[in-house]
Structures are given as C-alpha cells and as structure tokens.
Scaffold this motif. Structure first.
Motif, PDB file in Angstrom:
ATOM      1  N   GLN A 140       0.808  -1.215   0.000  1.00  0.00           N
ATOM      2  CA  GLN A 140       0.000   0.000   0.000  1.00  0.00           C
ATOM      3  C   GLN A 140       0.847   1.273   0.000  1.00  0.00           C
ATOM      4  N   THR A 185       1.650   5.091  -3.155  1.00  0.00           N
ATOM      5  CA  THR A 185       0.541   4.991  -4.107  1.00  0.00           C
ATOM      6  C   THR A 185       0.584   6.102  -5.156  1.00  0.00           C
ATOM      7  N   ASN A 205       0.631   5.662  -9.239  1.00  0.00           N
ATOM      8  CA  ASN A 205      -0.385   6.236 -10.119  1.00  0.00           C
ATOM      9  C   ASN A 205       0.210   7.193 -11.144  1.00  0.00           C
ATOM     10  N   TYR A 246      -8.129   2.713   0.621  1.00  0.00           N
ATOM     11  CA  TYR A 246      -7.200   2.127  -0.346  1.00  0.00           C
ATOM     12  C   TYR A 246      -7.840   0.925  -1.051  1.00  0.00           C
ATOM     13  N   ASP A 247      -8.490   0.052  -0.287  1.00  0.00           N
ATOM     14  CA  ASP A 247      -9.090  -1.155  -0.872  1.00  0.00           C
ATOM     15  C   ASP A 247     -10.220  -0.809  -1.834  1.00  0.00           C
ATOM     16  N   LYS A 285      -8.728   0.573  -5.084  1.00  0.00           N
ATOM     17  CA  LYS A 285      -8.088  -0.447  -5.924  1.00  0.00           C
ATOM     18  C   LYS A 285      -8.996  -0.875  -7.067  1.00  0.00           C
ATOM     19  N   ASN A 286     -10.303  -0.681  -6.898  1.00  0.00           N
ATOM     20  CA  ASN A 286     -11.261  -1.054  -7.937  1.00  0.00           C
ATOM     21  C   ASN A 286     -11.350  -0.027  -9.057  1.00  0.00           C
TER      22      ASN A 286
END
Length: 263
Positions: free
Chosen positions: A36, A39, A43, A107-108, A111-112
């Motif tokens: 994590q 990030t 990106n 964060y989770d 992720k999508n």
C-alpha cells in the motif's frame, strides 16, 4: 500475590495470541503494508501509460469520504463506466479519525478504480498519526504533475491540525512555469476562496498566486457543500460523499467545463 501476577500474565498472553489484530484500531498504529506504500508514485507511472491524440480530455474530482464508504464505491463504479474520464483527484478527508483502518478501507475501495488517482491531504487526515500514514501510503503532501500539456498542482493548506503554515514558497515555485502549459489547475482541501480555517493573509496569498500564475480553476472540498464561481480564476467546491456525488472537468485546449454528477 505471585500467583495473581502469573495468572494476569497468562490472561494477557492468551488474549494476544488468540485475538487477530489486537491493536488494529489503536490511534497509534501507523505501519502501512508494503503493497500500500507509495501509491502516488505508482499512479503517476500509470498515468504515463495513458496517451491521447486530442487536446480534449476529462478528469473527475471526488472529496471527503469520512465514513461514507458505500457512496465512495458507488462513485468509483460510475467513474469506471466513463471511459472519457482519464484520472481522478481526491480532495482530502480520506479518513475521519485518521485511523490506519480507515486509510486501508479507502485504499481497498480505490483499488477497484480502473484509472489513476491522486490525493491531497485533508484536515481530518492529520488526526492521530494520520500524517505519518498518509505520507507512507501516498507520498508527499505537496506535488505536481503534467498531463497532455496541462499542469496539476496539489497543495497542502491545512494549518490547525498540521500545526504548520502552508508552504506558499513551494506553491509559487510550482506555478512559476505556468506559461509552458495550456492550463494550470490547483487543488487544496480547504477552500481558499472564502474560509474561516485560514487567516486573511493566507487567503490573500493563495488568491494572488492563482491570479498571478494564470491558474484556470482551483478545486476544493471541506465544506461538504457545492460552490462554483467564475472569474479571472474559477473556484469550485464539491460536496462530501454523504451523498454519491462528484464533479467532472472537461478540458478543451485553453478552456474547460465543470459538471456536477449526482447519482
């Protein structure tokens, strides 16, 4: 007495060995998982892989999730359906109490997202050890990037929770090359157009930097309400995710158009 001490030790040891993530919700936990970390850098690398042949493109601006995780999921799902949105900027207050678990949930969910995203830090993100978590999970509080000959400047303007003044020297330096780009867009959590969370001198400094460096649009969150005013510099405030809402900015060479999307 010795028997009681031994019994207490056994009870504590049993608890620590049988409870998963015993200290998971402690405000002092700030150990970000390795996958994590960094990030923003990941990106930025993702963004470099996106190429377009036109000067026209669109990005989305979302802000202030606090505990509205379901609405964040709804917004991300909608953005994923829109291929014309090339990346997302999140305007701060990723967390509410700035617990590690809150950042991990954000964060989770993100992720999508099937496109790059970038964040600015909000005042709630400074609570507890939030600034440490944010720095490990995302990266620098102040940074900028260029896409399709447009510059995007992301700025930390939190003063009360951070205990420091905004780094206006950094902001001035990053805006100083504005003539090299079609347009410049600035992002900060606290609305610097009208705010009781910044001093009048800070507001004046920010506005002057926007005007003197040809910034097209300054985007903010924090107030949980909508505001848009056009002028030499346009100012946009997007509501929180208490309801599933976000804004899109359609960039057209040296012009742009703002649209509020309410789901």
């Amino acid at each position: 007495m010795k028997f009681i001490r031994n019994l207490l030790f056994i009870a504590i040891a049993f608890t620590l060995t049988t409870c998963d993530n015993f200290f998971e919700y402690s405000v002092y936990v700030a150990s970000v998982k390795s996958e994590q970390k960094n990030t923003t850098a990941k990106n930025l690398a993702f963004l470099k892989d996106i190429t377009i042949s036109s000067q026209d493109f669109k990005f989305a601006f979302v802000t202030d999730v606090h505990y509205s995780y379901n609405n964040l999921r709804t917004v991300i799902e909608d953005i994923n359906k829109n291929d014309d949105i090339l990346f997302v900027v999140f305007g701060g207050d990723i967390a509410d109490q700035a617990l590690l678990k809150e950042f991990e949930i954000f964060y989770d969910i993100m992720k999508n997202l099937n496109k790059p995203y970038f964040t600015v830090i909000g005042n709630h993100d400074y609570n507890s050890n939030g600034s440490i978590i944010y720095n490990e999970m995302f990266g620098d509080f102040n940074y900028s990037f260029v896409f399709n000959n447009n510059k995007f400047v992301l700025f930390d303007d939190i003063i009360w929770e951070s205990g420091k003044d905004p780094d206006f020297d950094w902001l001035a330096d990053n805006l100083s090359d504005n003539l090299n780009y079609n347009q410049v867009f600035s992002f900060a959590h606290i609305p610097t157009y009208v705010s009781r969370d910044l001093t009048p001198e800070m507001i004046e400094t920010y506005q002057s930097l926007m005007e003197d460096n040809n910034v097209s649009l300054s985007l903010h969150g924090h107030t949980h309400s909508y505001f848009y005013e056009e002028g030499d510099v346009d100012y946009l405030i997007v509501p929180s995710l208490k309801d599933p809402v976000y804004a899109t900015v359609q960039i057209k060479d040296k012009d742009f158009n703002v649209e509020l999307i309410e789901l």
